[in-house]
Design an enzyme around this catalytic site. Structure first.
Site, PDB file in Angstrom:
ATOM      1  N   CYS A 166       0.822  -1.209   0.000  1.00 20.86           N
ATOM      2  CA  CYS A 166       0.000   0.000   0.000  1.00 20.86           C
ATOM      3  C   CYS A 166       0.863   1.269   0.000  1.00 20.86           C
ATOM      4  O   CYS A 166       1.445   1.596  -1.023  1.00 20.86           O
ATOM      5  CB  CYS A 166      -0.978  -0.057   1.162  1.00 20.86           C
ATOM      6  SG  CYS A 166      -2.395   1.002   0.923  1.00 20.86           S
ATOM      7  N   ILE A 215      -7.226  -0.460   1.891  1.00 19.92           N
ATOM      8  CA  ILE A 215      -7.532   0.668   2.777  1.00 19.92           C
ATOM      9  C   ILE A 215      -6.979   1.942   2.144  1.00 19.92           C
ATOM     10  O   ILE A 215      -5.763   2.120   2.071  1.00 19.92           O
ATOM     11  CB  ILE A 215      -6.919   0.463   4.176  1.00 19.92           C
ATOM     12  CG1 ILE A 215      -7.413  -0.853   4.777  1.00 19.92           C
ATOM     13  CG2 ILE A 215      -7.261   1.638   5.087  1.00 19.92           C
ATOM     14  CD1 ILE A 215      -6.697  -1.271   6.043  1.00 19.92           C
ATOM     15  N   HIS A 273      -3.291  -5.279   1.677  1.00 17.84           N
ATOM     16  CA  HIS A 273      -2.592  -5.557   2.943  1.00 17.84           C
ATOM     17  C   HIS A 273      -2.691  -7.026   3.364  1.00 17.84           C
ATOM     18  O   HIS A 273      -3.528  -7.363   4.196  1.00 17.84           O
ATOM     19  CB  HIS A 273      -3.237  -4.741   4.068  1.00 17.84           C
ATOM     20  CG  HIS A 273      -3.045  -3.278   3.968  1.00 17.84           C
ATOM     21  ND1 HIS A 273      -2.023  -2.618   4.588  1.00 17.84           N
ATOM     22  CD2 HIS A 273      -3.756  -2.337   3.315  1.00 17.84           C
ATOM     23  CE1 HIS A 273      -2.107  -1.328   4.335  1.00 17.84           C
ATOM     24  NE2 HIS A 273      -3.159  -1.125   3.559  1.00 17.84           N
ATOM     25  N   GLU A 290      -0.968  -8.479   5.452  1.00 17.16           N
ATOM     26  CA  GLU A 290      -0.668  -8.581   6.896  1.00 17.16           C
ATOM     27  C   GLU A 290      -1.921  -8.381   7.752  1.00 17.16           C
ATOM     28  O   GLU A 290      -1.885  -8.628   8.953  1.00 17.16           O
ATOM     29  CB  GLU A 290       0.441  -7.582   7.275  1.00 17.16           C
ATOM     30  CG  GLU A 290       0.038  -6.132   7.442  1.00 17.16           C
ATOM     31  CD  GLU A 290      -0.188  -5.381   6.129  1.00 17.16           C
ATOM     32  OE1 GLU A 290      -0.185  -6.022   5.065  1.00 17.16           O
ATOM     33  OE2 GLU A 290      -0.398  -4.150   6.180  1.00 17.16           O
TER      34      GLU A 290
END
Ligand code: GLN
Length: 190
Positions: free
Chosen positions: A80, A136, A172, A174
């Site tokens: 990102c 996001i 993402h 993670e």
């Protein structure tokens, strides 16, 4: 043992460290000084806010140092905001950061924080099963150079790409329960 650093200036550092800790033969470290960065075999640039990270790196004179490491072949993965740090060109923005990856990115390309979303897709190079993708205030890649391999697209926009040992995702991994992408990044480290 492969030592993987997560650049810990700002952003989703803990989540990457936790995911790396699920992998065998990997030592995960939060890194922020030249000495710490010097000691890693691979580096993750986490999500967060690229402008903030850029300012902090400049303040600590880290930008050129990290760029040199990437150019010398240090495997790096930008998630990102990290993708924005790697991009050669940023739409409607003059400032670039490492500018090592031959891609043009558009920031906040899907709209505001409220337009954040989750989807799923199979990325054959990374895993055979569907991976959850969390976006996001994500960027996407508008254009990729010849040396860049497109790993995944969503609605006709490039969302994951690789150029040599540079890996970039608009989403993402993670923040999911699936460590396939982290495994894939670690496989790029010799
Ligand atoms: N919108 C952020 C930026 O432009 C990136 C968002 C993220 O990393 N989740 O830097």
């Amino acid at each position: 043992m492969k030592v993987v650093g997560v650049l810990a200036l700002q952003g989703a550092v803990r989540e990457h460290l936790a995911m790396l800790q699920t992998l065998p033969n990997v030592e995960a470290r939060a890194v922020k000084t030249r000495e710490e960065i010097e000691a890693v075999d691979g580096l993750i640039l986490p999500g967060g806010e690229s402008t903030a990270m850029g300012k902090i790196m400049k303040y600590f004179s880290l930008t050129d140092f990290i760029r040199d490491k990437i150019q010398a072949g240090l495997p790096v993965w930008g998630t990102c905001a990290g993708l924005i740090l790697l991009a050669k060109e940023i739409v409607e923005q003059e400032t670039t950061y490492f500018a090592t990856m031959d891609v043009v990115v558009k920031r906040n390309a899907y709209g505001s924080q409220l337009d954040s979303f989750v989807t799923k897709c199979v990325i054959p190079q990374v895993a055979e099963h569907e991976l959850p993708l969390v976006f996001i205030r994500a960027p996407y890649i508008v254009k990729a150079g010849e040396e860049v391999q497109v790993l995944a697209s969503y609605q006709d926009k490039i969302i994951a790409a690789q150029q040599g040992k540079m890996l970039a995702t608009a989403f993402h991994p993670e923040l999911t329960e699936d460590n396939a992408f982290h495994k894939y990044f670690v496989s790029l480290i010799d």
